[in-house]
Motif scaffolding. Structure first.
Motif, mmCIF file in Angstrom:
data_model
loop_
_atom_site.group_PDB
_atom_site.id
_atom_site.type_symbol
_atom_site.label_atom_id
_atom_site.label_comp_id
_atom_site.label_asym_id
_atom_site.label_seq_id
_atom_site.Cartn_x
_atom_site.Cartn_y
_atom_site.Cartn_z
ATOM 1 N N GLY A 15 0.702 -1.155 0.169
ATOM 2 C CA GLY A 15 0.016 -0.046 -0.104
ATOM 3 C C GLY A 15 0.767 1.299 0.047
ATOM 4 N N TYR A 16 0.474 2.236 0.576
ATOM 5 C CA TYR A 16 1.197 3.615 0.691
ATOM 6 C C TYR A 16 1.102 3.870 2.259
ATOM 7 C CZ TYR A 16 -0.134 3.434 -4.153
ATOM 8 O OH TYR A 16 -0.247 2.815 -5.678
ATOM 9 N N ALA A 17 2.165 3.816 2.695
ATOM 10 C CA ALA A 17 2.650 4.252 4.090
ATOM 11 C C ALA A 17 1.339 3.208 4.837
ATOM 12 C CB ALA A 17 2.365 5.788 4.220
ATOM 13 N N ALA A 18 0.717 3.739 5.744
ATOM 14 C CA ALA A 18 -0.456 2.952 6.380
ATOM 15 C C ALA A 18 -1.387 2.770 5.767
ATOM 16 C CB ALA A 18 -0.615 4.236 7.832
ATOM 17 N N LEU A 19 -1.627 2.974 4.669
ATOM 18 C CA LEU A 19 -2.739 2.498 3.928
ATOM 19 C C LEU A 19 -2.705 1.212 3.169
ATOM 20 C CD1 LEU A 19 -5.449 3.862 2.930
ATOM 21 C CD2 LEU A 19 -4.337 4.901 0.901
ATOM 22 N N ASP A 20 -3.531 0.331 3.589
ATOM 23 C CA ASP A 20 -3.423 -1.228 2.578
ATOM 24 C C ASP A 20 -4.388 -1.093 1.399
ATOM 25 O OD1 ASP A 20 -1.843 -2.034 4.827
ATOM 26 O OD2 ASP A 20 -3.626 -2.638 6.010
ATOM 27 N N ILE A 21 -3.684 -1.370 0.629
ATOM 28 C CA ILE A 21 -4.147 -1.384 -0.803
ATOM 29 C C ILE A 21 -4.236 -3.046 -1.271
ATOM 30 C CG2 ILE A 21 -4.568 -0.472 -3.269
ATOM 31 C CD1 ILE A 21 -4.837 1.587 -1.186
ATOM 32 N N ILE A 22 -3.093 -3.743 -1.428
ATOM 33 C CA ILE A 22 -3.230 -4.920 -2.048
ATOM 34 C C ILE A 22 -3.378 -5.852 -1.009
ATOM 35 C CG2 ILE A 22 -1.710 -6.785 -3.295
ATOM 36 C CD1 ILE A 22 -2.716 -4.465 -4.981
ATOM 37 N N GLY A 39 -10.038 -4.758 -13.807
ATOM 38 C CA GLY A 39 -10.814 -4.728 -12.665
ATOM 39 C C GLY A 39 -11.329 -3.232 -12.547
ATOM 40 N N PRO A 40 -12.255 -2.973 -11.783
ATOM 41 C CA PRO A 40 -12.890 -1.751 -11.585
ATOM 42 C C PRO A 40 -11.630 -0.618 -11.194
ATOM 43 C CG PRO A 40 -13.845 -2.958 -9.898
ATOM 44 C CD PRO A 40 -12.744 -3.935 -10.791
ATOM 45 N N ASN A 41 -12.190 0.546 -11.566
ATOM 46 C CA ASN A 41 -11.319 1.655 -11.010
ATOM 47 C C ASN A 41 -10.881 1.652 -9.631
ATOM 48 O OD1 ASN A 41 -13.059 3.651 -13.095
ATOM 49 N ND2 ASN A 41 -10.875 3.329 -13.369
ATOM 50 N N GLY A 42 -9.830 1.902 -9.065
ATOM 51 C CA GLY A 42 -9.332 1.933 -7.540
ATOM 52 C C GLY A 42 -9.307 0.396 -7.125
ATOM 53 N N ALA A 43 -9.441 -0.595 -8.090
ATOM 54 C CA ALA A 43 -9.006 -1.927 -7.500
ATOM 55 C C ALA A 43 -7.595 -2.285 -7.046
ATOM 56 C CB ALA A 43 -9.606 -2.865 -8.614
ATOM 57 N N GLY A 44 -7.003 -1.457 -7.469
ATOM 58 C CA GLY A 44 -5.613 -1.680 -6.940
ATOM 59 C C GLY A 44 -4.475 -2.202 -8.246
ATOM 60 N N LYS A 45 -4.949 -1.970 -9.295
ATOM 61 C CA LYS A 45 -4.230 -2.463 -10.370
ATOM 62 C C LYS A 45 -2.678 -1.837 -10.743
ATOM 63 C CE LYS A 45 -7.587 -1.482 -13.313
ATOM 64 N NZ LYS A 45 -8.341 -0.682 -12.516
ATOM 65 N N SER A 46 -2.883 -0.738 -10.861
ATOM 66 C CA SER A 46 -1.489 0.203 -10.863
ATOM 67 C C SER A 46 -0.809 -0.022 -9.582
ATOM 68 C CB SER A 46 -1.912 1.740 -10.900
ATOM 69 O OG SER A 46 -2.731 2.004 -12.013
ATOM 70 N N THR A 47 -1.318 -0.009 -8.456
ATOM 71 C CA THR A 47 -0.520 -0.412 -7.180
ATOM 72 C C THR A 47 0.205 -1.747 -7.318
ATOM 73 O OG1 THR A 47 -2.309 0.833 -6.090
ATOM 74 C CG2 THR A 47 -0.827 -0.402 -4.760
ATOM 75 N N LEU A 48 -0.475 -2.908 -7.741
ATOM 76 C CA LEU A 48 0.228 -4.086 -7.967
ATOM 77 C C LEU A 48 1.528 -4.075 -8.875
ATOM 78 C CD1 LEU A 48 0.051 -6.861 -6.859
ATOM 79 C CD2 LEU A 48 -1.346 -7.644 -8.874
ATOM 80 N N LEU A 49 1.277 -3.214 -10.032
ATOM 81 C CA LEU A 49 2.479 -3.146 -10.911
ATOM 82 C C LEU A 49 3.549 -2.339 -10.180
ATOM 83 C CD1 LEU A 49 1.242 -2.130 -14.468
ATOM 84 C CD2 LEU A 49 1.463 -4.523 -13.398
ATOM 85 N N LYS A 50 3.052 -1.548 -9.409
ATOM 86 C CA LYS A 50 4.103 -0.598 -8.629
ATOM 87 C C LYS A 50 4.729 -1.334 -7.699
ATOM 88 C CE LYS A 50 1.143 3.376 -8.519
ATOM 89 N NZ LYS A 50 0.723 4.452 -8.050
ATOM 90 N N THR A 51 3.894 -2.165 -7.043
ATOM 91 C CA THR A 51 4.648 -2.986 -5.900
ATOM 92 C C THR A 51 5.458 -3.960 -6.589
ATOM 93 O OG1 THR A 51 2.340 -2.994 -4.922
ATOM 94 C CG2 THR A 51 3.701 -4.949 -4.398
ATOM 95 N N PRO A 87 4.451 3.226 -16.973
ATOM 96 C CA PRO A 87 3.440 3.887 -16.018
ATOM 97 C C PRO A 87 2.268 4.213 -16.763
ATOM 98 C CG PRO A 87 5.548 4.974 -15.769
ATOM 99 C CD PRO A 87 5.577 4.127 -16.866
ATOM 100 N N GLN A 88 0.991 4.394 -15.906
ATOM 101 C CA GLN A 88 -0.260 4.898 -16.635
ATOM 102 C C GLN A 88 -0.072 6.337 -16.824
ATOM 103 O OE1 GLN A 88 -3.424 3.953 -13.701
ATOM 104 N NE2 GLN A 88 -4.843 4.910 -14.882
ATOM 105 N N GLY A 89 -0.604 6.600 -17.913
ATOM 106 C CA GLY A 89 -0.756 8.160 -18.306
ATOM 107 C C GLY A 89 0.676 8.685 -19.110
#
Ligand SMILES: Nc1ncnc2c1ncn2[C@@H]1O[C@H](COP(=O)(O)OP(=O)(O)OP(=O)(O)O)[C@@H](O)[C@H]1O
Ligand SMILES: [Mg+2]
Length: 251
Positions: A15-22, A39-51, A87-89
């Motif tokens: 995730g991002y600091a204290a925030l859990d995403i995956i 998956g839907p927006n905000g599902a954590g797709k980009s976060t998984l790649l970044k992880t 990356p995205q964008g």
């Protein structure tokens, strides 16, 4: 684990600091496979790649890449191990030419032999050769996307992570970008692609993985899922709650 698995995620949390995403993702990707992550927006797709690419707060689990644990490693180390990321964008230098963009991408390469041999990218992407003196920002979205993929491929990766390359492109440009990705897959590159264009993704990918709320909710061959099932899997928790509420009201 099958012999040809090149990337294996086991119960990965990030995730991002204290925030859990995956929230505990497990995934095995064989060498040379083209996997679409949806998956839907905000599902954590980009976060998984970044992880995978060492750009989030790694919180647990294992990421085994070619027999080596890379979970929680710094981006530079992951890149050095043979994984590249688009990356995205838009992520080029718009006021620099195509050639200068490729030089910027080569800047981080340590291997002198690879650094010296940059022209091979023009062999792989002949359309960029014609545009080598053009400012990146003056090219079409599709051409810029190809440039960004080329900048990642310049690192000579064994695996490419690509986040939503089709956004904002004309159908023709989407076709060109996907053909290019398929061509790269055919050279042996393993590809993990995040894609919102589900129809296109299902058409080209060897395998589809669907993520929702940071968890894998479907993993299989595109042919094994119907369009309706896919739509159902894309509903967010809020949409489900609304549907259930409306059903109750209509009873
Ligand atoms: N840098 C960040 N800091 C804090 N939270 C973030 C950050 N980036 C993303 N998030 C949050 O993480 C969650 C997942 O975001 P992510 O970008 O991974 O989703 P996504 O599946 O790629 O969505 P999209 O389809 O919109 O690109 C979202 O709730 C988002 O707000
Ligand atoms: Mg995203």
């Amino acid at each position: 684990m099958a012999d040809n698995i090149t990337l294996s995620l086991r119960d990965v949390r990030s995730g991002y600091a204290a925030l859990d995403i995956i929230n505990g993702v497990s995934l095995d990707i064989p060498q040379g496979e083209f996997v679409a992550l949806m998956g839907p927006n905000g599902a954590g797709k980009s976060t998984l790649l970044k992880t995978i690419f060492g750009m989030t707060t790694f919180k647990g689990g294992e990421i085994n890449w070619q027999g080596r644990q890379i979970g929680g490693l710094a981006t530079r180390a992951v890149l050095g191990s043979g994984i590249s990321y688009v990356p995205q964008g838009r992520c080029n230098f718009p006021l620099m030419t195509v050639q200068e963009n490729l030089e910027m991408a080569a800047y981080t390469i340590r291997d002198p032999q690879v650094k010296a041999d940059r022209d091979y990218i023009y062999e792989l992407f002949p359309s960029l050769l014609k545009r080598r003196a053009t400012l990146a920002g003056n090219m079409s979205g599709g051409e810029q996307q190809l440039l960004e993929v080329a900048m990642a491929v310049l690192q000579r990766p064994k695996m490419l992570l690509v986040d939503e390359p089709s956004v904002g492109l004309s159908p023709a440009a989407v076709g060109i970008v996907f053909d290019e990705l398929l061509r790269l897959r055919d050279t042996g590159l393993t590809i993990l692609l995040v894609e919102q264009n589900t129809r296109k993704a299902m058409e080209v990918a060897d395998r589809a993985v669907i993520l929702r709320l940071g968890e894998v909710i479907w993993d299989g061959k595109p042919a094994d899922i119907t369009h309706d099932e896919l739509g159902e899997l894309f509903l967010t928790g809020k949409m489900r709650a609304e549907l259930a509420h409306n059903e109750k009201l209509s009873q």
